[in-house]
Motif scaffolding. Structure first.
Motif, PDB file in Angstrom:
ATOM      1  N   TRP A 100      -3.764  -4.279  13.210  1.00  0.00           N
ATOM      2  CA  TRP A 100      -2.809  -4.237  12.156  1.00  0.00           C
ATOM      3  C   TRP A 100      -1.857  -5.450  12.555  1.00  0.00           C
ATOM      4  O   TRP A 100      -1.097  -4.987  13.585  1.00  0.00           O
ATOM      5  N   MET A 101      -1.263  -6.230  11.814  1.00  0.00           N
ATOM      6  CA  MET A 101      -0.297  -7.322  12.029  1.00  0.00           C
ATOM      7  C   MET A 101       0.777  -6.948  11.253  1.00  0.00           C
ATOM      8  O   MET A 101       0.837  -7.133   9.615  1.00  0.00           O
TER       9      MET A 101
ATOM     10  N   GLU B 257      -0.847  -6.750   7.502  1.00  0.00           N
ATOM     11  CA  GLU B 257      -2.197  -7.105   7.322  1.00  0.00           C
ATOM     12  C   GLU B 257      -3.090  -6.228   8.073  1.00  0.00           C
ATOM     13  O   GLU B 257      -2.935  -6.252   9.216  1.00  0.00           O
ATOM     14  N   VAL B 258      -4.151  -5.833   7.424  1.00  0.00           N
ATOM     15  CA  VAL B 258      -5.185  -5.089   7.952  1.00  0.00           C
ATOM     16  C   VAL B 258      -6.477  -5.706   8.315  1.00  0.00           C
ATOM     17  O   VAL B 258      -6.871  -6.141   7.339  1.00  0.00           O
TER      18      VAL B 258
ATOM     19  N   PRO C 154      -8.585 -10.147   5.386  1.00  0.00           N
ATOM     20  CA  PRO C 154      -7.472  -9.343   5.700  1.00  0.00           C
ATOM     21  C   PRO C 154      -6.962  -8.384   4.404  1.00  0.00           C
ATOM     22  O   PRO C 154      -7.254  -9.090   3.400  1.00  0.00           O
ATOM     23  N   ILE C 155      -6.824  -7.437   4.525  1.00  0.00           N
ATOM     24  CA  ILE C 155      -6.189  -6.528   3.378  1.00  0.00           C
ATOM     25  C   ILE C 155      -4.488  -6.532   3.810  1.00  0.00           C
ATOM     26  O   ILE C 155      -3.847  -6.135   4.761  1.00  0.00           O
ATOM     27  N   LEU C 156      -3.996  -7.189   2.426  1.00  0.00           N
ATOM     28  CA  LEU C 156      -2.448  -7.064   2.660  1.00  0.00           C
ATOM     29  C   LEU C 156      -1.916  -6.012   1.863  1.00  0.00           C
ATOM     30  O   LEU C 156      -2.173  -5.698   0.764  1.00  0.00           O
TER      31      LEU C 156
ATOM     32  N   LEU D  37      -0.852   2.813   4.150  1.00  0.00           N
ATOM     33  CA  LEU D  37      -1.902   2.436   5.225  1.00  0.00           C
ATOM     34  C   LEU D  37      -2.620   3.565   5.577  1.00  0.00           C
ATOM     35  O   LEU D  37      -2.012   4.399   5.901  1.00  0.00           O
ATOM     36  N   THR D  38      -4.064   3.407   5.455  1.00  0.00           N
ATOM     37  CA  THR D  38      -4.861   4.407   6.095  1.00  0.00           C
ATOM     38  C   THR D  38      -5.982   3.615   6.810  1.00  0.00           C
ATOM     39  O   THR D  38      -6.269   2.366   6.909  1.00  0.00           O
TER      40      THR D  38
END
Length: 88
Positions: A30-31, A40-41, A53-55, A62-63
């Motif tokens: 996680w960023m 960002e995940v 990345p997932i934004l 967040l999960t």
């Protein structure tokens, strides 16, 4: 792995460290981008490295499959800090 980006060198955080974490087998990264109120995940890809990345932004939750039941509403993470009232 959770990393909060500093105002320093974003390229170091977003590119170099990502490569290092992938080569070390980090499963999820996680960023946190506090200046943009975003997270960002990055999740480990089956072929190695990380998937796209997932934004996430305020309004998102967040999960992660790595922590079943964990939920972090980003609106809470990025909520402005309330100033404490000072006593006269």
């Amino acid at each position: 792995m959770v990393e909060v980006l500093s105002p320093g060198d974003p390229r170091l955080d977003s590119v170099k460290k990502r490569e290092i974490y992938a080569s070390c087998g980090v499963r999820e990264y996680w960023m946190v981008l506090p200046d943009l109120d975003q997270v960002e995940v990055l999740r480990q890809a089956p072929a190695g490295g990380f998937d796209r990345p997932i934004l996430l932004e305020p309004g998102d939750v967040l999960t992660t499959p790595l922590l079943p039941g964990f939920e972090l509403p980003l609106a809470e993470l990025f909520a402005p800090e309330e100033m404490e009232e000072s006593e006269p």
